[in-house]
Design an enzyme around this catalytic site. Structure first.
Site, PDB file in Angstrom:
ATOM      1  N   ARG A   1       0.813  -1.225   0.000  1.00  0.00           N
ATOM      2  CA  ARG A   1       0.000   0.000   0.000  1.00  0.00           C
ATOM      3  C   ARG A   1       0.849   1.278   0.000  1.00  0.00           C
ATOM      4  O   ARG A   1       0.350   2.362  -0.239  1.00  0.00           O
ATOM      5  CB  ARG A   1      -0.948  -0.022   1.218  1.00  0.00           C
ATOM      6  CG  ARG A   1      -2.085  -1.021   1.079  1.00  0.00           C
ATOM      7  CD  ARG A   1      -2.836  -1.230   2.396  1.00  0.00           C
ATOM      8  NE  ARG A   1      -2.162  -2.197   3.278  1.00  0.00           N
ATOM      9  CZ  ARG A   1      -2.598  -2.541   4.488  1.00  0.00           C
ATOM     10  NH1 ARG A   1      -3.705  -1.995   4.963  1.00  0.00           N
ATOM     11  NH2 ARG A   1      -1.938  -3.427   5.222  1.00  0.00           N
TER      12      ARG A   1
ATOM     13  N   ASN B   1      -7.622  -3.005  17.435  1.00  0.00           N
ATOM     14  CA  ASN B   1      -6.414  -3.770  17.748  1.00  0.00           C
ATOM     15  C   ASN B   1      -5.191  -3.002  17.264  1.00  0.00           C
ATOM     16  O   ASN B   1      -5.070  -2.693  16.087  1.00  0.00           O
ATOM     17  CB  ASN B   1      -6.503  -5.129  17.041  1.00  0.00           C
ATOM     18  CG  ASN B   1      -5.245  -5.948  17.211  1.00  0.00           C
ATOM     19  OD1 ASN B   1      -4.613  -5.887  18.272  1.00  0.00           O
ATOM     20  ND2 ASN B   1      -4.894  -6.704  16.194  1.00  0.00           N
TER      21      ASN B   1
END
Ligand code: UD1
Ligand code: MG
Length: 464
Positions: free
Chosen positions: A35, A189
């Site tokens: 990414r 998380n």
């Protein structure tokens, strides 16, 4: 026992437990970082001038781990080079975060104790938070598994944490695998976890890859732990501290957070940044107490600004020491190897490279000082250039103390100006000047009274 003594006793007990339980760290850095769309591995992208991965290593250091294992992908020699004596495990192929921890099993076969898993792409984490995770593991009601979470208004692609009624972690669901209701959960998380090593590897042996990405998710251990009756405890951190960097845009957000942290630390130790948001610091910038940095100043690596010095607006500094009470800028450029001694002045549009400007010396306007020494109290006039490069090699210019250099002087190196010398404006000086001598290198002046009138009438006649 009164409270403070009880507290001290508790702290001591905690310290003893931590002393007795060894700590090993696994830092995950094998991800391809697709990414980022970069040829540079993701964890090598810098924050405040230092690779994300190096920030993570610095953060674990104060915890005194007995082992650190870095997980890299194949062909990541550049990343492995940062390991600096730590163990390096190559994960090939890269089958997900769970798999990445699993491949460390052999490297840690002889290790018993706490395993701390960190992500190379979560570089803002602090040692204090890691210590809190350890405390949660070793508290009297501690858990064999501790997960780091945070609350976010915009949880985006983070895994979501589902808690049971008693606040223990039931499971983590990756955003890609979550239904809309789960995606609306704000507890995320952070990725980092601390666990008993044996327990962690036991859980990892049981995870599968039946999910949206077809990967072995580290996050799947939480549901397995809960089902085995040993659910993880969640320690919460500030969102700014656990930002995961997956894209250029996130890297910029992390950079901003790192900059805020560095500016706050600089001011807490006594430097003054009246417009802090516009000052760009490097991770190693040293600003002594009472140093002032005005707006829009950029620090590259290796800069120290001593007490009482002022860096004025729009200056750019790298590899430089600015002495006490010196003034630099506005619009100054200090390049590597620059030493500005006490109370010296570097003014606007002045560039200094590999040069020392002595105590109280001044170069206030439009000047280039490169590969040079300028003695104490000397004055370098506007537009003066040290011509240090002859097209093949660099040469030095040595300027003594108390020298006066007029405006627009070219000093053709190698050249030495003795103490107290005076150089006339406009001179091109290509030979040494003895102490206290005057050197003027100029064409003779020609003054023709009324000459301009004669010139004009001649030209008008030619035209007409
Ligand atoms: C991960 C978590 C997600 C959490 C987020 C926090 C999983 C499945 N998801 O997602 O719950 O909210 O981090 O930032 O763990 N890596 C390897 N080998 C691999 C894959 C990854 O070493 O095969 C490394 C990467 O280099 C990176 C870290 O593990 O440093 C995290 O991987 P990444 O792909 O960024 O996970 P996220 O999608 O961010
Ligand atoms: Mg990530």
């Amino acid at each position: 026992m009164e409270k403070s003594r009880r507290q001290a006793y508790g702290d001591e007990m905690k310290a003893r437990v931590e002393e007795q339980t060894g700590l090993a760290c696994i830092v995950l850095a094998a991800g391809k970082g697709t990414r980022m769309r970069s040829s540079l591995p993701k964890v090598l992208h810098p924050l405040a001038g230092k690779a994300m991965l190096a920030h993570v290593f610095d953060t674990v250091l104060p915890l005194g781990p007995e082992r650190v294992v870095l997980v890299v992908g194949p062909d990541m020699d550049q990343v492995a080079a940062l390991a600096n004596g730590y163990d390096v495990v190559v994960q090939e192929p890269q089958l997900g975060t769970g798999h990445a921890v699993q491949v460390c099993r052999d490297a840690l076969a002889d290790f018993e104790g706490d395993l701390l898993v960190l992500y190379g792409d979560t570089p803002l984490i602090t040692s204090e938070t890691l210590a809190r995770m350890r405390a949660a593991r070793h508290a009297s009601d501690g858990a064999a598994l501790v997960a780091l979470g945070f609350r976010s208004r915009d949880p985006g692609a983070y895994g979501r944490m589902l808690l049971d009624a008693s606040g223990r972690l039931e499971r983590v669901v990756e955003a890609l695998d979550a239904d809309p209701a789960t995606r609306s959960i704000g507890l995320c998380n952070a990725g980092l976890l601390l666990a008993d090593a044996g327990f962690l590897f036991e859980l990892l042996a049981r995870i599968g890859s039946d999910n949206a990405k077809g990967e072995y998710y580290l996050t799947d251990i939480y549901e397995l732990a809960a089902r085995s009756g040993r659910p993880a405890r969640v320690v919460e951190a500030e969102e700014a501290e656990v930002l995961g960097v997956n894209s250029r845009a996130e890297l910029a957000v992390a950079e901003a957070a790192m900059q805020r942290r560095l500016r706050e630390a600089a001011m807490a130790s006594g430097a003054f940044l009246p417009h802090p948001d516009s000052v760009i610091l490097n991770h190693d910038t040293v600003l002594e107490p009472d140093a002032t940095v005005e707006a829009n100043v950029v620090f590259g690596p290796g800069v120290t600004v001593r007490s009482g010095a002022r860096i004025r607006a729009f200056s750019h500094l790298e590899g430089a020491v600015v002495g006490a009470n010196a003034v630099v800028g506005p619009y100054a450029r200090l390049r590597p190897g620059t030493v500005i001694e006490e109370a010296a002045h570097v003014g606007n549009f002045v560039e200094v490279k590999n040069a020392t400007l002595g105590r109280g010396a001044k170069a206030n306007h439009l000047t280039y000082i490169g590969d040079a020494t300028v003695g104490a109290g000397s004055n370098v006039g506007a537009g003066t250039i040290t011509c240090n490069y002859d097209g093949f090699a660099k040469h030095r210019t040595e300027i003594g103390e108390g020298v006066f250099i007029g405006s627009n002087v070219a000093l053709v190196a190698p050249v030495t100006l003795g103490d107290g010398a005076v150089i006339g404006a406009g001179s091109t000086v290509a030979e040494d000047v003895p102490a206290d001598a005057v050197m003027v290198v100029r064409a003779d002046a020609k003054l023709k009274p009324e000459g301009a009138k004669r010139y004009r009438s001649k030209r008008e006649k030619q035209k007409g």
